[in-house]
Design an enzyme around this catalytic site. Structure first.
Site, PDB file in Angstrom:
ATOM      1  N   HIS A 161       0.840  -1.198   0.000  1.00 53.64           N
ATOM      2  CA  HIS A 161       0.000   0.000   0.000  1.00 53.64           C
ATOM      3  C   HIS A 161       0.878   1.251   0.000  1.00 53.64           C
ATOM      4  O   HIS A 161       0.599   2.208  -0.710  1.00 53.64           O
ATOM      5  CB  HIS A 161      -0.896   0.030   1.243  1.00 53.64           C
ATOM      6  CG  HIS A 161      -1.926  -1.064   1.240  1.00 53.64           C
ATOM      7  ND1 HIS A 161      -3.251  -0.842   1.481  1.00 53.64           N
ATOM      8  CD2 HIS A 161      -1.815  -2.400   1.012  1.00 53.64           C
ATOM      9  CE1 HIS A 161      -3.923  -1.987   1.399  1.00 53.64           C
ATOM     10  NE2 HIS A 161      -3.062  -2.945   1.137  1.00 53.64           N
TER      11      HIS A 161
ATOM     12  N   GLN B  30      13.300  -3.954  -5.499  1.00 54.99           N
ATOM     13  CA  GLN B  30      12.812  -4.744  -6.635  1.00 54.99           C
ATOM     14  C   GLN B  30      12.809  -3.988  -7.971  1.00 54.99           C
ATOM     15  O   GLN B  30      13.144  -4.553  -8.998  1.00 54.99           O
ATOM     16  CB  GLN B  30      11.398  -5.251  -6.332  1.00 54.99           C
ATOM     17  CG  GLN B  30      10.830  -6.107  -7.434  1.00 54.99           C
ATOM     18  CD  GLN B  30       9.662  -6.919  -6.955  1.00 54.99           C
ATOM     19  OE1 GLN B  30       9.828  -7.812  -6.152  1.00 54.99           O
ATOM     20  NE2 GLN B  30       8.493  -6.634  -7.457  1.00 54.99           N
TER      21      GLN B  30
ATOM     22  N   HIS C  14       4.638 -13.758  -7.454  1.00 56.71           N
ATOM     23  CA  HIS C  14       3.318 -14.113  -6.920  1.00 56.71           C
ATOM     24  C   HIS C  14       2.225 -13.261  -7.569  1.00 56.71           C
ATOM     25  O   HIS C  14       1.064 -13.425  -7.261  1.00 56.71           O
ATOM     26  CB  HIS C  14       3.321 -13.922  -5.403  1.00 56.71           C
ATOM     27  CG  HIS C  14       3.347 -12.481  -4.961  1.00 56.71           C
ATOM     28  ND1 HIS C  14       4.177 -11.530  -5.524  1.00 56.71           N
ATOM     29  CD2 HIS C  14       2.624 -11.808  -4.024  1.00 56.71           C
ATOM     30  CE1 HIS C  14       3.976 -10.362  -4.938  1.00 56.71           C
ATOM     31  NE2 HIS C  14       3.035 -10.504  -4.023  1.00 56.71           N
TER      32      HIS C  14
ATOM     33  N   GLN D 289      -4.277 -12.080  -6.983  1.00 52.89           N
ATOM     34  CA  GLN D 289      -3.132 -12.529  -7.788  1.00 52.89           C
ATOM     35  C   GLN D 289      -3.505 -13.492  -8.907  1.00 52.89           C
ATOM     36  O   GLN D 289      -2.863 -13.533  -9.954  1.00 52.89           O
ATOM     37  CB  GLN D 289      -2.078 -13.157  -6.861  1.00 52.89           C
ATOM     38  CG  GLN D 289      -1.486 -12.115  -5.912  1.00 52.89           C
ATOM     39  CD  GLN D 289      -0.895 -12.716  -4.659  1.00 52.89           C
ATOM     40  OE1 GLN D 289      -0.668 -13.927  -4.599  1.00 52.89           O
ATOM     41  NE2 GLN D 289      -0.651 -11.903  -3.661  1.00 52.89           N
TER      42      GLN D 289
HETATM   43  N1  UDP Z   1       9.386  -5.383  -2.885  1.00 53.35           N
HETATM   44  C1  UDP Z   1      10.688  -4.988  -2.837  1.00 53.35           C
HETATM   45  N2  UDP Z   1      11.637  -5.920  -2.526  1.00 53.35           N
HETATM   46  C2  UDP Z   1      11.349  -7.220  -2.286  1.00 53.35           C
HETATM   47  C3  UDP Z   1       9.992  -7.638  -2.369  1.00 53.35           C
HETATM   48  C4  UDP Z   1       9.032  -6.687  -2.661  1.00 53.35           C
HETATM   49  O1  UDP Z   1      11.031  -3.812  -3.072  1.00 53.35           O
HETATM   50  O2  UDP Z   1      12.268  -7.979  -1.993  1.00 53.35           O
HETATM   51  C5  UDP Z   1       8.354  -4.370  -3.206  1.00 53.35           C
HETATM   52  C6  UDP Z   1       7.870  -4.537  -4.637  1.00 53.35           C
HETATM   53  O3  UDP Z   1       8.686  -3.796  -5.508  1.00 53.35           O
HETATM   54  C7  UDP Z   1       6.453  -4.026  -4.563  1.00 53.35           C
HETATM   55  C8  UDP Z   1       6.015  -4.313  -3.124  1.00 53.35           C
HETATM   56  O4  UDP Z   1       7.203  -4.547  -2.385  1.00 53.35           O
HETATM   57  O5  UDP Z   1       6.397  -2.632  -4.813  1.00 53.35           O
HETATM   58  C9  UDP Z   1       5.151  -5.554  -3.025  1.00 53.35           C
HETATM   59  O6  UDP Z   1       3.884  -5.273  -3.523  1.00 53.35           O
HETATM   60  P1  UDP Z   1       3.040  -6.354  -4.323  1.00 53.35           P
HETATM   61  O7  UDP Z   1       1.723  -5.716  -4.641  1.00 53.35           O
HETATM   62  O8  UDP Z   1       3.792  -6.871  -5.483  1.00 53.35           O
HETATM   63  O9  UDP Z   1       2.873  -7.575  -3.329  1.00 53.35           O
HETATM   64  P2  UDP Z   1       2.463  -7.722  -1.772  1.00 53.35           P
HETATM   65  O10 UDP Z   1       3.719  -7.620  -1.003  1.00 53.35           O
HETATM   66  O11 UDP Z   1       1.473  -6.621  -1.457  1.00 53.35           O
HETATM   67  O12 UDP Z   1       1.875  -9.089  -1.727  1.00 53.35           O
END
Ligand code: UDP
Length: 472
Positions: free
Chosen positions: A16, A344, A359, A384
């Site tokens: 978020h 990421q 995922h 997802q």
């Molecule tokens: N993220 C990151 N590094 C990681 C894993 C996730 O920066 O090792 C960031 C990713 O770039 C994204 C967010 O965390 O912006 C994860 O959001 P997403 O909607 O993909 O998945 P959630 O964590 O909400 O299931």
């Protein structure tokens, strides 16, 4: 000239805060002021507290200042948590709105992300314009809208039919796609694990809140070309695509130093060196594996992924968030790079990365799209599975793994098959997903650049809400 003052309320989770901070940066670049309301816990976990002129951060207690894990607790725990968050959050936001007005800095608009739908009710009480910042695709919004407007039994009946997981029989108004039961958000289906009913209730409340509005407005982290039909599928809701909400350096490049969302949460890691490690690898040779910030994979599933990565004989960068040791940890560390967290977007935009085993969280999906990285879609829950369908069947930028129905996991052989399909440089499918990846990357950048549709939409929204505030 009257200036917009936004109040942005967000749920305490990484998925978020990333798009919300990006949204705040856009608003600020258009001369608005933004006050970000977050929990004390979330604020305490931010690695580098964002310090952006035009952004103020205010904190409130949700009663869990050392954190609350929605998945580890049971459904009842979550319900208690959600009602405390609502009670304390609503009081805080109401006080903030009235004290800001008294001090001569009234807010002009309230925006909020998912799971904090009470912010809309508070805004309505003050006759302030409000908008939901939807951080999932418009397609998912449309499915949920229909579910909560008369299609719940239909979707449930269809999902009970024989071969529901493989027959595409769910048709919904305004959506050109047919869905199978395994492609709609998992918490909608009867038989969902009990911890998912909290999501269903939250979303139901969210849609009830929108129903109470005369002009329900939803700002969406997507762009017109990506989901043209879904964005028009619900007449009563004004869906405004303003995405992708990704740091500027990876989009228009106007602000080359803007290489991070700025909201990374502490991950207890000592993972430096992965960029240098990527630097040492050949172009498009690395398999990047991450399942987001939240959902825990079972040990058995991780063992299958490990086997697949070792069998593929390709370099890999794998984000494993928890400590759990796998049987072949030593070999994994020798053959690839294991980290607990990485930036990421920086990884996905690195030339060495050849595919992303994901995922399919919506942020991860948008990030792979903007970086043009082929995807192995490995969805777990929530939105997802729908996102994975869009990736594989609509945008055709990747392939989706198929679960072993009896065991409910994805086998190492299946994961390896999918990775090889997208990584095989001369394979037809690999060529197709790379071609499409390049196409969507350009369209995503075009959408968000100055004068592009998302930029124009956001400016029009700002003008319209400012006008409505002045007329009040
Ligand atoms: N993220 C990151 N590094 C990681 C894993 C996730 O920066 O090792 C960031 C990713 O770039 C994204 C967010 O965390 O912006 C994860 O959001 P997403 O909607 O993909 O998945 P959630 O964590 O909400 O299931």
């Amino acid at each position: 000239m009257v200036r917009h003052r936004f109040l942005l309320v967000i749920y305490p989770a990484q998925g978020h805060i990333n798009p919300a901070l990006e949204f705040a940066k856009r608003l600020i670049s258009l001369d608005s002021h933004v006050t970000l309301a977050i929990t004390i816990y979330l604020h305490s976990r931010m690695v580098n507290k964002p310090s952006i002129p035009g952004l103020s951060i205010v904190t409130f207690s949700d009663g869990h200042d050392t954190g609350f894990n929605a998945i580890a607790g049971g459904d009842e725990d979550y319900k208690l948590y959600a009602s405390e968050l609502k009670r304390r959050g609503s009081d805080f936001v109401a006080d903030l709105i009235s004290s800001s007005a008294k001090q001569g800095h009234p807010f002009t608009c309230v925006t909020y992300t998912l799971l904090v739908q009470w912010a809309q009710e508070v805004a309505r009480g003050f006759h302030l314009p409000s908008a939901l910042l939807w951080i999932e695709p418009a397609t998912v919004f449309t499915i949920l809208y229909h579910y909560f407007h008369g299609y719940d039994n239909y979707i449930n009946e269809k999902s009970k039919e024989e071969k529901a997981s493989s027959s595409y029989s769910i048709a919904l108004p305004g959506l050109p796609l047919l869905f199978s039961a395994r492609e709609v958000p998992s918490f909608l289906l009867v038989g969902r694990p009990s911890f998912l009913s909290f999501l269903l209730e939250s979303f139901e409340e969210q849609f009830q809140e929108l129903d109470k509005e005369t002009n329900p407005t939803v700002l969406m982290n997507t762009f017109e070309a990506l989901e043209a039909e879904a964005l028009k599928a619900v007449d009563r809701v004004n869906m405004i695509p303003i995405g992708p909400l990704i740091p500027s350096a990876f989009l228009d490049g106007k602000n080359p130093n803007d290489t991070s969302f700025g909201g990374d949460l502490i991950q207890d890691s000592n993972d430096d060196g992965y960029i240098q490690w990527l630097d040492s690898k050949a172009e498009m040779s690395v398999v990047y594996v991450s399942f987001g910030s939240y959902f825990p994979l079972s040990k058995r599933q991780k063992e299958e992924i490990a086997r697949a990565l070792l069998d593929c004989r390709l370099p890999f960068l794998w984000v494993i968030r928890d400590e759990e040791e796998l049987s072949c940890m030593e070999e994994l560390r020798k053959k690839g790079k294991i980290v607990k967290w990485c930036s990421q977007v920086q990884v996905l935009s690195h030339a060495s990365v050849g595919c992303f085993v994901t995922h399919c969280g919506w942020n991860s999906t948008m990030e792979s799209l903007v970086c043009g990285v082929p995807v192995v879609a490995f969805p777990q829950w929530s939105d997802q599975k729908t996102n994975a369908k869009l990736i594989e069947q609509v945008w055709k930028i990747g392939v989706r793994v198929v679960e072993d129905e009896e065991e409910g996991i994805v086998t190492g052989d299946e994961i390896r098959r999918c990775v090889e399909v997208v990584m095989e440089s001369n394979g037809e499918k690999a060529k197709e997903v790379r071609r499409n990846g390049e196409k969507w990357k350009i369209m995503a950048k075009d959408a968000s650049k100055e004068g592009g549709p998302s930029d124009t939409n956001l400016k029009a929204f700002l003008n319209a809400t400012l006008l409505s505030t002045m007329n009040d």
